[in-house]
Scaffold this motif. Structure first.
Motif, PDB file in Angstrom:
ATOM      1  N   UNK A 167     -31.883  17.944 -27.521  1.00 17.29           N
ATOM      2  CA  UNK A 167     -31.439  19.266 -27.086  1.00 17.29           C
ATOM      3  C   UNK A 167     -32.569  20.079 -26.479  1.00 17.29           C
ATOM      4  N   UNK A 168     -33.803  19.755 -26.837  1.00 17.88           N
ATOM      5  CA  UNK A 168     -34.930  20.520 -26.314  1.00 17.88           C
ATOM      6  C   UNK A 168     -35.547  19.983 -25.044  1.00 17.88           C
ATOM      7  N   UNK A 169     -35.059  18.827 -24.559  1.00 20.93           N
ATOM      8  CA  UNK A 169     -35.630  18.248 -23.343  1.00 20.93           C
ATOM      9  C   UNK A 169     -35.240  19.074 -22.115  1.00 20.93           C
ATOM     10  N   UNK A 170     -35.909  18.801 -21.021  1.00 17.25           N
ATOM     11  CA  UNK A 170     -35.631  19.495 -19.758  1.00 17.25           C
ATOM     12  C   UNK A 170     -34.644  18.656 -18.962  1.00 17.25           C
ATOM     13  N   UNK A 171     -33.494  19.229 -18.626  1.00 14.47           N
ATOM     14  CA  UNK A 171     -32.442  18.502 -17.921  1.00 14.47           C
ATOM     15  C   UNK A 171     -32.086  19.202 -16.620  1.00 14.47           C
ATOM     16  N   UNK A 172     -31.674  18.404 -15.639  1.00 10.78           N
ATOM     17  CA  UNK A 172     -30.988  18.941 -14.465  1.00 10.78           C
ATOM     18  C   UNK A 172     -30.394  17.786 -13.686  1.00 10.78           C
ATOM     19  N   UNK A 173     -29.208  18.008 -13.122  1.00  7.33           N
ATOM     20  CA  UNK A 173     -28.636  17.086 -12.154  1.00  7.33           C
ATOM     21  C   UNK A 173     -28.144  15.763 -12.687  1.00  7.33           C
ATOM     22  N   UNK A 174     -27.977  15.599 -14.001  1.00  9.88           N
ATOM     23  CA  UNK A 174     -27.429  14.348 -14.532  1.00  9.88           C
ATOM     24  C   UNK A 174     -25.900  14.369 -14.363  1.00  9.88           C
ATOM     25  N   UNK A 175     -25.328  13.328 -13.798  1.00  5.87           N
ATOM     26  CA  UNK A 175     -23.942  13.354 -13.338  1.00  5.87           C
ATOM     27  C   UNK A 175     -22.958  13.595 -14.477  1.00  5.87           C
ATOM     28  N   UNK A 176     -23.103  12.927 -15.621  1.00  6.48           N
ATOM     29  CA  UNK A 176     -22.149  13.062 -16.720  1.00  6.48           C
ATOM     30  C   UNK A 176     -22.510  14.165 -17.695  1.00  6.48           C
ATOM     31  N   UNK A 177     -23.707  14.694 -17.611  1.00  8.14           N
ATOM     32  CA  UNK A 177     -24.127  15.769 -18.491  1.00  8.14           C
ATOM     33  C   UNK A 177     -25.507  15.533 -19.052  1.00  8.14           C
ATOM     34  N   UNK A 178     -25.961  16.484 -19.860  1.00 11.39           N
ATOM     35  CA  UNK A 178     -27.314  16.406 -20.397  1.00 11.39           C
ATOM     36  C   UNK A 178     -27.458  15.269 -21.403  1.00 11.39           C
ATOM     37  N   UNK A 179     -26.655  15.319 -22.494  1.00  6.75           N
ATOM     38  CA  UNK A 179     -26.712  14.260 -23.486  1.00  6.75           C
ATOM     39  C   UNK A 179     -25.380  14.186 -24.220  1.00  6.75           C
ATOM     40  N   UNK A 180     -25.090  12.990 -24.752  1.00  8.58           N
ATOM     41  CA  UNK A 180     -23.819  12.803 -25.434  1.00  8.58           C
ATOM     42  C   UNK A 180     -23.875  11.603 -26.349  1.00  8.58           C
ATOM     43  N   UNK A 181     -22.804  11.444 -27.152  1.00 11.58           N
ATOM     44  CA  UNK A 181     -22.738  10.327 -28.100  1.00 11.58           C
ATOM     45  C   UNK A 181     -21.287   9.917 -28.302  1.00 11.58           C
ATOM     46  N   UNK A 182     -21.103   8.653 -28.589  1.00 12.26           N
ATOM     47  CA  UNK A 182     -19.788   8.118 -28.919  1.00 12.26           C
ATOM     48  C   UNK A 182     -19.592   8.279 -30.422  1.00 12.26           C
ATOM     49  N   UNK A 183     -19.055   9.436 -30.812  1.00 11.85           N
ATOM     50  CA  UNK A 183     -18.915   9.718 -32.247  1.00 11.85           C
ATOM     51  C   UNK A 183     -17.913   8.789 -32.912  1.00 11.85           C
ATOM     52  N   UNK A 184     -16.955   8.278 -32.145  1.00 12.51           N
ATOM     53  CA  UNK A 184     -15.994   7.338 -32.708  1.00 12.51           C
ATOM     54  C   UNK A 184     -16.651   6.023 -33.104  1.00 12.51           C
ATOM     55  N   UNK A 185     -17.805   5.761 -32.538  1.00  7.55           N
ATOM     56  CA  UNK A 185     -18.553   4.541 -32.865  1.00  7.55           C
ATOM     57  C   UNK A 185     -19.741   4.857 -33.767  1.00  7.55           C
ATOM     58  N   UNK A 186     -19.586   5.932 -34.580  1.00  5.57           N
ATOM     59  CA  UNK A 186     -20.583   6.278 -35.598  1.00  5.57           C
ATOM     60  C   UNK A 186     -21.950   6.582 -34.984  1.00  5.57           C
ATOM     61  N   UNK A 187     -21.946   7.313 -33.889  1.00  6.85           N
ATOM     62  CA  UNK A 187     -23.188   7.704 -33.228  1.00  6.85           C
ATOM     63  C   UNK A 187     -23.272   9.221 -33.130  1.00  6.85           C
ATOM     64  N   UNK A 188     -24.480   9.754 -33.100  1.00  8.89           N
ATOM     65  CA  UNK A 188     -24.631  11.178 -32.860  1.00  8.89           C
ATOM     66  C   UNK A 188     -25.923  11.440 -32.122  1.00  8.89           C
ATOM     67  N   UNK A 189     -25.997  12.630 -31.525  1.00  9.97           N
ATOM     68  CA  UNK A 189     -27.199  13.044 -30.802  1.00  9.97           C
ATOM     69  C   UNK A 189     -27.321  14.548 -30.920  1.00  9.97           C
ATOM     70  N   UNK A 190     -28.542  15.015 -31.043  1.00  9.34           N
ATOM     71  CA  UNK A 190     -28.754  16.463 -31.160  1.00  9.34           C
ATOM     72  C   UNK A 190     -30.032  16.872 -30.456  1.00  9.34           C
TER      73      UNK A 190
END
Length: 453
Positions: free
Chosen positions: A430-453
């Motif tokens: 969440x603290x990284x520097x982002x811009x211009x990523x097509x699908x978004x900054x960051x994400x996770x497949x929570x249905x597959x027991x994954x997370x990201x913050x």
């Protein structure tokens, strides 16, 4: 003689027998000579020698026990006594066992011939200095057993591209330059810039690009330069070109320990049917370090596989490979590297070990960094992950990634900036520097027991 270096007194009577035991063979050697002496000298005997004869070969820079093999009329190295230094020069050297003790005409002609002069038992550090030039060969290092904490180190040619040291008047966290330079655009891309004095002294980085006045690096300076900083530009001009060999460029294999590489440019390692070559390959329980080398225009750039491990991989430039830039199946320390345009899969692929990814650039690969490390931890600092066609970071199958937030720039990737899937977890994104990523900054497949913050 077993399990260590023993300097046998050279007062053995002729006809006495020595037991010589290595990890792979046991031999009984007869001492030859007219008196109580094992002969030695800088030149190997060619007349009056018999099968099994011993000789201590002592050209400048090395002392090697040799045994004569009459069936092939060749002296075979048995033991390197103490430190060894050898030289290779493809333009002026010759593959003669009495050479290799100096530069130019006193050098060997090929790198593999120099490797073959290292005995199976090594009693000191070995250095092989390889002159600038192009070497069309595959270099394989295996079967060298050390009697102590020693290593074999290859030094290619580190050549400065500008004769004078430059004082910086352009500088930032990602640049260094000189207003009056007048360089050709990108003349020094895929070379290295070294801060040689003042603030930031000792730092070396790959060069991503240059304008007429400014060098841009793919990562970030740990200590940004200022007006006191002096710098120079260098390239690795020892080239291992495999366009006719079609195999690994430098292959370290089969439990070979402690092989270090500096300033080598390895290219054109294209596959034959059914193989997967790399420019630099550490295979099957082998270890070492790689510093300021290139691996490009082939299949895989650098491959570390079958429980092999590199303690450090620093300042390595890997580009235009058709499969993976760097494949590290046991983790490692990746500092100041530049991975670009590795097209089919990943810039860096880490699987099966803890890793530190520091101050590196990942650009125009398919995925910038792919981590598949069940139960292992990946620490990420000061990296630039940019313009990869899919995700910037992708964690899979239980990888644990910890990111030092704002020190990382993740921009313009074709998928997510960072994505976790199938039991993988990411922290600090969440603290990284982002811009211009097509699908978004960051994400996770929570249905597959994954997370990201």
């Amino acid at each position: 003689i077993d399990g260590g270096t023993v300097n046998v007194a050279k007062t053995l009577a002729a006809g006495k027998v020595i037991g010589f035991i290595s990890e792979t063979t046991t031999e009984w050697l007869t001492v030859y000579g007219s008196g109580a002496y094992i002969p030695s000298g800088a030149t190997l005997p060619t007349t009056g020698v018999t099968d099994g004869q011993l000789f201590t070969h002592t050209p400048t820079g090395r002392s090697v026990w040799m045994k004569y093999n009459a069936s092939i009329a060749t002296w075979t190295p048995l033991l390197n006594e103490g430190a060894t230094t050898m030289y290779v020069d493809g333009a002026s050297g010759s593959d003669n066992q009495n050479k290799g003790y100096g530069t130019g005409a006193n050098a060997f002609a090929t790198i593999q011939f120099a490797v073959n002069q290292i005995a199976g038992s090594v009693g000191g550090n070995v250095i092989i200095n390889v002159a600038a030039g192009t070497y069309t060969e595959q270099v394989t290092i295996q079967g060298k057993s050390f009697t102590g904490p020693y290593s074999i180190t290859f030094y290619g040619a580190k050549v400065y591209q500008i004769s004078e040291v430059l004082n910086a008047d352009i500088f930032s966290t990602t640049t260094i330059g000189k207003t009056s330079s007048g360089w050709a655009v990108n003349a020094y891309a895929n070379m290295w810039v070294e801060i040689t004095g003042g603030t930031g002294v000792g730092q070396i980085s790959p060069i991503e690009s240059n304008t007429a006045t400014t060098m841009t690096i793919p990562g970030k300076w740990t200590t940004p330069p200022d007006e006191t900083s002096d710098f120079r530009i260098f390239d690795a001009t020892t080239v291992i070109d495999e366009q006719t060999v079609r195999s690994n460029g430098v292959l370290v294999r089969d439990s070979q320990q402690s092989i270090n590489l500096y300033y080598l440019d390895v290219k054109n390692h294209t596959p034959s049917t059914g193989d997967a070559p790399a420019g630099i390959s550490y295979y099957n329980l082998s270890t070492g370090n790689v510093f300021y080398c290139k691996a490009h225009n082939g299949f895989r750039g650098v491959a570390v596989s079958k429980a092999s491990f590199l303690s450090e991989m620093t300042g390595v430039i890997v580009y235009s490979n058709s499969n993976v830039g760097i494949m590290a199946l046991t983790g490692g320390d990746f500092t100041g590297n530049y991975l670009k345009s590795n097209s089919n899969l990943y810039g860096l692929y880490v699987n099966g070990g803890n890793a530190i990814i520091y101050n590196s650039g990942f650009k125009e690969n398919t995925v910038g960094v792919y981590c598949q490390t069940l139960g292992y931890t990946i620490l990420v600092y000061y990296n630039t992950v940019n313009a990869n066609t899919s995700h910037g970071f992708y964690a899979y199958l239980g990888a644990l990634i910890y990111v030092a937030g704002s020190t990382n720039s993740i921009t313009n990737n074709g998928g997510w900036g960072a994505y976790c899937n199938t039991g993988s977890n990411g922290s600090g994104f969440s603290g990284a520097i982002y811009s211009g990523n097509v699908l978004g900054t960051y994400g996770a497949n929570t249905a597959a027991n994954s997370y990201i913050e």
